[in-house]
Motif scaffolding. Sequence first.
Motif, PDB file in Angstrom:
ATOM      1  N   ALA A 105       0.833  -1.207   0.000  1.00 22.58           N
ATOM      2  CA  ALA A 105       0.000   0.000   0.000  1.00 22.58           C
ATOM      3  C   ALA A 105       0.868   1.258   0.000  1.00 22.58           C
ATOM      4  O   ALA A 105       0.527   2.244  -0.663  1.00 22.58           O
ATOM      5  CB  ALA A 105      -0.935  -0.011   1.210  1.00 22.58           C
ATOM      6  N   CYS A 106       1.986   1.229   0.705  1.00 21.16           N
ATOM      7  CA  CYS A 106       2.902   2.377   0.719  1.00 21.16           C
ATOM      8  C   CYS A 106       3.437   2.657  -0.683  1.00 21.16           C
ATOM      9  O   CYS A 106       3.442   3.805  -1.143  1.00 21.16           O
ATOM     10  CB  CYS A 106       4.077   2.105   1.662  1.00 21.16           C
ATOM     11  SG  CYS A 106       3.645   2.068   3.407  1.00 21.16           S
ATOM     12  N   ARG A 107       3.889   1.619  -1.362  1.00 18.99           N
ATOM     13  CA  ARG A 107       4.431   1.795  -2.712  1.00 18.99           C
ATOM     14  C   ARG A 107       3.362   2.294  -3.676  1.00 18.99           C
ATOM     15  O   ARG A 107       3.595   3.214  -4.468  1.00 18.99           O
ATOM     16  CB  ARG A 107       5.023   0.474  -3.210  1.00 18.99           C
ATOM     17  CG  ARG A 107       6.239   0.005  -2.424  1.00 18.99           C
ATOM     18  CD  ARG A 107       6.882  -1.218  -3.038  1.00 18.99           C
ATOM     19  NE  ARG A 107       6.017  -2.377  -3.098  1.00 18.99           N
ATOM     20  CZ  ARG A 107       5.928  -3.315  -2.162  1.00 18.99           C
ATOM     21  NH1 ARG A 107       6.656  -3.215  -1.063  1.00 18.99           N
ATOM     22  NH2 ARG A 107       5.124  -4.347  -2.300  1.00 18.99           N
ATOM     23  N   THR A 108       2.184   1.705  -3.605  1.00 23.70           N
ATOM     24  CA  THR A 108       1.098   2.077  -4.509  1.00 23.70           C
ATOM     25  C   THR A 108       0.652   3.505  -4.268  1.00 23.70           C
ATOM     26  O   THR A 108       0.386   4.260  -5.214  1.00 23.70           O
ATOM     27  CB  THR A 108      -0.076   1.093  -4.352  1.00 23.70           C
ATOM     28  OG1 THR A 108       0.407  -0.234  -4.592  1.00 23.70           O
ATOM     29  CG2 THR A 108      -1.200   1.410  -5.319  1.00 23.70           C
ATOM     30  N   TYR A 109       0.555   3.903  -3.003  1.00 21.18           N
ATOM     31  CA  TYR A 109       0.186   5.279  -2.681  1.00 21.18           C
ATOM     32  C   TYR A 109       1.136   6.267  -3.360  1.00 21.18           C
ATOM     33  O   TYR A 109       0.711   7.234  -3.985  1.00 21.18           O
ATOM     34  CB  TYR A 109       0.171   5.505  -1.165  1.00 21.18           C
ATOM     35  CG  TYR A 109       0.118   6.968  -0.812  1.00 21.18           C
ATOM     36  CD1 TYR A 109      -1.091   7.657  -0.842  1.00 21.18           C
ATOM     37  CD2 TYR A 109       1.273   7.679  -0.514  1.00 21.18           C
ATOM     38  CE1 TYR A 109      -1.141   9.022  -0.567  1.00 21.18           C
ATOM     39  CE2 TYR A 109       1.230   9.033  -0.245  1.00 21.18           C
ATOM     40  CZ  TYR A 109       0.023   9.698  -0.269  1.00 21.18           C
ATOM     41  OH  TYR A 109      -0.023  11.039  -0.011  1.00 21.18           O
TER      42      TYR A 109
END
Length: 129
Positions: A105-109
């Motif tokens: 989720a961090c990378r996608t954000y």
Amino acid sequence: MKLQPDRLDVQSILGYGPGWIGLGSNGVAEKIERSIVIGSRGEKFDWNCPQFEQLTAAHFDRLAETRAELVIFGSGSRLRFPPPAFLRGLMAQRIGIETMDTLAACRTYNILAGEGRHVITALLIGPTA
């Protein structure tokens, strides 16, 4: 893992590891060790839920209030999906939701925020997340 975006004009996740993320905004870095919601338009608030098992519909209703284009839910160290009933408020607002583990989720954000999308990420962070 340390992340280095080319240049983001929005708050971004600078790094992450088990039980923490590094959040950067306006040249200021902050280490976060609790569940949190951040957004590409400067949204930032504690998400008072240290464990997946403590989630309620009210947690997701709060996300619907942001009127984001998309919510990325980071479910902790492993992929777990919230009950569909919890997502009614998001669906009523026609807000998309994607579920993934917190690190993904961090990378996608960062990618979506860097594209100029109005995205919110709700991250379960902590030793039991």
